[in-house]
Design a protein around this motif. Sequence first.
Motif, PDB file in Angstrom:
ATOM      1  N   PHE A 204       0.832  -1.193   0.000  1.00 30.78           N
ATOM      2  CA  PHE A 204       0.000   0.000   0.000  1.00 30.78           C
ATOM      3  C   PHE A 204       0.872   1.251   0.000  1.00 30.78           C
ATOM      4  O   PHE A 204       2.026   1.229   0.432  1.00 30.78           O
ATOM      5  CB  PHE A 204      -0.887   0.039   1.248  1.00 30.78           C
ATOM      6  N   ASN A 205       0.305   2.347  -0.471  1.00 32.70           N
ATOM      7  CA  ASN A 205       0.936   3.656  -0.369  1.00 32.70           C
ATOM      8  C   ASN A 205       0.092   4.534   0.544  1.00 32.70           C
ATOM      9  O   ASN A 205      -1.129   4.410   0.587  1.00 32.70           O
ATOM     10  CB  ASN A 205       1.033   4.323  -1.746  1.00 32.70           C
ATOM     11  N   THR A 206       0.766   5.409   1.279  1.00 36.50           N
ATOM     12  CA  THR A 206       0.089   6.390   2.115  1.00 36.50           C
ATOM     13  C   THR A 206       0.580   7.772   1.711  1.00 36.50           C
ATOM     14  O   THR A 206       1.472   7.906   0.870  1.00 36.50           O
ATOM     15  CB  THR A 206       0.394   6.159   3.608  1.00 36.50           C
ATOM     16  N   LEU A 207       0.015   8.785   2.327  1.00 39.94           N
ATOM     17  CA  LEU A 207       0.447  10.148   2.010  1.00 39.94           C
ATOM     18  C   LEU A 207       1.892  10.388   2.439  1.00 39.94           C
ATOM     19  O   LEU A 207       2.525  11.335   1.986  1.00 39.94           O
ATOM     20  CB  LEU A 207      -0.486  11.149   2.696  1.00 39.94           C
ATOM     21  N   GLY A 208       2.419   9.505   3.283  1.00 40.50           N
ATOM     22  CA  GLY A 208       3.803   9.648   3.729  1.00 40.50           C
ATOM     23  C   GLY A 208       4.790   8.808   2.939  1.00 40.50           C
ATOM     24  O   GLY A 208       5.985   8.817   3.231  1.00 40.50           O
ATOM     25  N   SER A 209       4.314   8.083   1.926  1.00 43.76           N
ATOM     26  CA  SER A 209       5.196   7.237   1.115  1.00 43.76           C
ATOM     27  C   SER A 209       6.179   8.074   0.306  1.00 43.76           C
ATOM     28  O   SER A 209       5.883   9.214  -0.068  1.00 43.76           O
ATOM     29  CB  SER A 209       4.372   6.365   0.166  1.00 43.76           C
ATOM     30  N   ASP A 210       7.350   7.500   0.053  1.00 41.83           N
ATOM     31  CA  ASP A 210       8.336   8.170  -0.804  1.00 41.83           C
ATOM     32  C   ASP A 210       7.718   8.346  -2.194  1.00 41.83           C
ATOM     33  O   ASP A 210       7.371   7.350  -2.843  1.00 41.83           O
ATOM     34  CB  ASP A 210       9.602   7.317  -0.895  1.00 41.83           C
ATOM     35  N   PRO A 211       7.555   9.558  -2.687  1.00 38.26           N
ATOM     36  CA  PRO A 211       6.891   9.783  -3.977  1.00 38.26           C
ATOM     37  C   PRO A 211       7.631   9.185  -5.170  1.00 38.26           C
ATOM     38  O   PRO A 211       7.036   9.022  -6.241  1.00 38.26           O
ATOM     39  CB  PRO A 211       6.813  11.310  -4.076  1.00 38.26           C
ATOM     40  N   PHE A 212       8.910   8.857  -5.014  1.00 40.44           N
ATOM     41  CA  PHE A 212       9.673   8.285  -6.119  1.00 40.44           C
ATOM     42  C   PHE A 212       9.886   6.777  -5.979  1.00 40.44           C
ATOM     43  O   PHE A 212      10.579   6.170  -6.799  1.00 40.44           O
ATOM     44  CB  PHE A 212      11.027   8.996  -6.252  1.00 40.44           C
ATOM     45  N   LEU A 213       9.256   6.184  -4.954  1.00 40.51           N
ATOM     46  CA  LEU A 213       9.353   4.738  -4.754  1.00 40.51           C
ATOM     47  C   LEU A 213       7.976   4.183  -4.383  1.00 40.51           C
ATOM     48  O   LEU A 213       7.837   3.400  -3.437  1.00 40.51           O
ATOM     49  CB  LEU A 213      10.374   4.414  -3.656  1.00 40.51           C
ATOM     50  N   LEU A 214       6.971   4.560  -5.127  1.00 38.80           N
ATOM     51  CA  LEU A 214       5.611   4.148  -4.818  1.00 38.80           C
ATOM     52  C   LEU A 214       5.395   2.669  -5.153  1.00 38.80           C
ATOM     53  O   LEU A 214       5.843   2.184  -6.188  1.00 38.80           O
ATOM     54  CB  LEU A 214       4.613   5.008  -5.589  1.00 38.80           C
ATOM     55  N   HIS A 215       4.698   1.971  -4.256  1.00 38.14           N
ATOM     56  CA  HIS A 215       4.408   0.553  -4.453  1.00 38.14           C
ATOM     57  C   HIS A 215       3.355   0.364  -5.547  1.00 38.14           C
ATOM     58  O   HIS A 215       2.489   1.220  -5.749  1.00 38.14           O
ATOM     59  CB  HIS A 215       3.890  -0.057  -3.151  1.00 38.14           C
TER      60      HIS A 215
END
Length: 243
Positions: A204-215
Motif C-alpha cells: 500500500f501507499n500512504t500520504l507519507g510514502s516516498d513519492p519516487f518509490l511508490l508501491h
Amino acid sequence: RVQKEPVARFVMFHDILPEEVNCFRRNLYFLKKYTNAISMDDFFAGRLKIDQVNTVITFDDGFKSWVNVATPILKNLGLPATFFVSSGLIGLSGEDEAAFFQSKLLSQKTLHGCLSYEDIRRIIQDGFTVGGHTLNHANLGKSKDTSRVRCEISEDKIRLEGIADRKIQYFSYPFGEYHNKEINLPKVLKETGYRGAVTTTSGFNTLGSDPFLLHREITPASMNSWVFRARVYGNYDAVTLIK
C-alpha cells in the motif's frame, strides 16, 4: 482501517489480449464499485478517502490495445488511469516493432502493435494521464553509465511532452528496477523534472510514502477476479505479514 489513515493501491496492466477483455472489464468494474478509483494527480494532491481503499490504475510500455480496448472501457466506467510509455516504441511497425520488443525482453506473444503519435494524443484528449518509461525500455538498475541513464529518462520525457503538448510529471521504472548501486535514480528523476515514480514492489501507499518509490501491484489483464480483489484489498500482504 486499523491504521486509521487513507491508503492507496496502485495496479498495473500491460497489453490486453482478446481473450482477456471480459476478465479485464470485470476487474475494472470491481474497482469502480468497491474502491475509490483516483488519478495520479488526486493521489499527489492528497484527495484520498479513509473509509475505502483508494486505487490508481496504471499501464506500462505502449500497446495498441490501450486505445482499442482499455480506454473505451475506462471511459464507459468513468475511471481515471495513467499510461506509462517508452517513447522509442511509438510509431514502430513490422520488423522494427518486433525487433524492439525482442531486444528489450518484452513478451512477443502479447505483441498487439505499438501506439502511434496520434494514439498518444487521443489518450490525453480522452482525459487520461501519460507518463514516462524511458526512451528504450532501459533497465536503469543495471547501467553504470550516468549519461546514458540521464538520456534515457530525459529524452523520453522531452519526446512525450512534444507529442502531448504538456508537462509529463510521473515515471515508471522499466522492469521495476529502481535501485542502482552507482546512480541515485530518484535523484536523477527529480532533476529531470518528475514529480513521482512507481515501482513494481507490492504494498500500500500512504500520504507519507516516498513519492519516487511508490508501491504497485502487477495485475495482468487475465488475473482471476478473486485473486485480483485479494491483491487490491491487501489480503496477500496480510497473510505474508502473519507468516
